[in-house]
Design an enzyme around this catalytic site. Sequence first.
Site, short mmCIF file in Angstrom:
data_model
loop_
_atom_site.label_atom_id
_atom_site.label_comp_id
_atom_site.label_asym_id
_atom_site.label_seq_id
_atom_site.Cartn_x
_atom_site.Cartn_y
_atom_site.Cartn_z
N HIS A 98 0.73 -1.16 0.12
CA HIS A 98 0.09 -0.03 0.06
C HIS A 98 0.91 1.31 -0.06
O HIS A 98 0.51 2.30 -0.43
CB HIS A 98 -0.69 0.01 1.19
N HIS A 261 -1.64 -12.43 -2.01
CA HIS A 261 -2.86 -13.11 -1.21
C HIS A 261 -2.41 -14.57 -0.83
O HIS A 261 -3.27 -15.27 -0.10
CB HIS A 261 -3.87 -12.93 -2.10
#
EC number: 1.11.1.21
Length: 732
Positions: A98, A261
């Site tokens: 992020h 993920h």
Amino acid sequence: MSEQSKCPVTGRTAGNPVAGGSMLNRDWWPNQLHLDMLHQHSSLVNPMGDEFRYKEEFRKLDLGAVKKDLYALMTDSQEWWPADYGHYGGLFIRMAWHSAGTYRTSDGRGGGGRGNQRFAPLNSWPDNANLDKARRLLWPIKQKYGKMLSWADLMILAGNCALESMGFKTFGFGGGRVDIWEPEEDIYWGKEVEWLGNNRYSGERDLENPLAAVQMGLIYVNPEGPDGNPDPVAAGRDIRETFARMAMNDEETVALVAGGHTFGKCHGVGDPNLIGPEPEAAGIEEQGLGWKSGYGSGKGDETMTSGLEGAWTPDPIHWDMGYLGMLFKYEWELTKSPAGAWQWKPKDVAEEDLAPAAHDPSKRVPTMMTTADLAMRMDPVYGPISRRYYEHPDQFADAFARAWFKLTHRDMGPKSRYLGAEVPAEDLIWQDPVPAVDHELIGEGEIAELKKRLLASGLPIPELVSTTWASASTFRGSDKRGGANGSRIRLAPQKDWEVNQPEQLQRVLEKLEEIRHAFNGEQSGGKRVSLADLIVLGGCAAVEEAARRAGNDVTIPFAPGRTDASQAETDVESFAVLEPLADGFRNYARQKYSVTPEEMLVDRSQLLTLTATEMTVLLGGLRVLGANFRQSPHGVFTKRHETLTNDFFVNLLDMGTEWKPVSKEHDTFEGRDRKTGEPRWSATRVDLIFGSNARLRAIAEVYGSDDAQEKFVQDFVAAWNKVMNLDRFEIS
């Protein structure tokens, strides 16, 4: 009211906040030109001081020792924010992702290169919920290494170490990211006034430029699907658009999603209404932390973050093929998390494919996929790529390693800026490589001789100046791309850009190449001049000649050493985003836009790292030098053409001229003699803003004064030289 309840300084009462209680200029005049972005990150806000050089400090750093400390931190679970599965890896991967993932190609802004996740608005974006805890966990390491390790580098390095500590081999790491000390004012994140607002689409689903996220406060897409609609195929379209705007192709996108993920989990076990305010809105006693949850303990298995709940794989703290294995092994049915978010659960899941509870390994719980995850299977392009990665684990690991490296380094510019022992040797096309210097550089004598040849070549001053400006002014301080090094102005796509006037450009380049070939052929040793150097030298020679015509003898500093890139070293699609939509310095706009030309000038100046003063003096000088697009007369306030005078400012400020718009859009103007009505000049908004805006007029008055000619030339030369060398990281 008693005197005790009033502020002794301002007289405000207790009901009015001391800070921000009065109207600002921009509140009164919201359309006021935003010049503050040109003066960000000055020494006045930097506690490190003017003499601090981060590159020198980083070179003192024992990178191996830092990584050892980071590896230890991964499993050093803290009671105040315990680690899922006893390992902070997933949290730090998300933090690094992020940090870097705000980058967008259109203007090069965003990304992890400045440590901006520490400041608003990013530190309080909904998508960054609880990353404040990740940074607090890193504080002891930052504290230990101090000025040798920036927050920007530490956040990315922590992501790398998280991956490595869970068994993944990363592609490498380059340091050199320099921290900022205040929020960035130049980045447009969107016009929405509410978190997760979505007013950025037009047409069927055309995302506003330069944005690269679907909603305010998200990094990329809504994981529940477009606008919360759990449609994996529609989600695939959003993913493709947003990741492409971050410079990722389809294969890189699948690798990033599937690789990232593989680790960690989502948190959404309770009522989202129990989550407290974000850091910027939290109480002072929270000391910069936010999202304090009232659901149970608010941590551990009772953590609330995104509202989604669960891990993607049965083993969330080890690198394996679990993500793609689960994606293809099961059919998935739509469900809702305990927090009410749309997600998907595997049908008839086997016992061995359950995940451990994050804080009780004796319990087994179902895994999940988001709507965005299912796009990796259901999208007609992503699906086959995911299948190939699933069937070829080595390809998947290599693709993820390279994509992660690109994600975390894309905004750093060329490889020459990378620091440390883990910089990969391989040159990558997205790093905009230029060849190393392989010849002896020209000296002062050769520079003087080449200037004579350039001025005697028959190329007029405006063509030399505009060609040099076109080459150098592609630089973007945001992601350190562009600039004159590489002479890519002679290559696709730059040679064909309208703003570069291709026919004129070809003629100039042919003459420069002729001069270069003749000069190099005359050298008995290994001394050579590159076309990149000659392009810059041509503009410098022209500026010096124009200054002499004005009565000022100046010599522009010139440092040879630029080299010429090849077309094979130039990614045409990647460089296409550097094409100027408008360049006020050349009085050019490709079309009319929703923002004003003067706003686009300021935006371009910020990308060129110019101050308001540098912007002003450069524009005034380029006008009298004749650098306008297609020799437009707009803003050429002089009768002494191709002469470096301060006439632009003198005539702009002349009260004998009355200006009136001549277009219904009020973007072109005519200046007439106030007494006789005779036409004097024509101008655009970009020209007249220097007499209209109070701050710019104040600067223009400096250069329009009777004693300003010498200062004007000196300041123009300094600003010109700055732009010429913005991409010369080896000498800056």
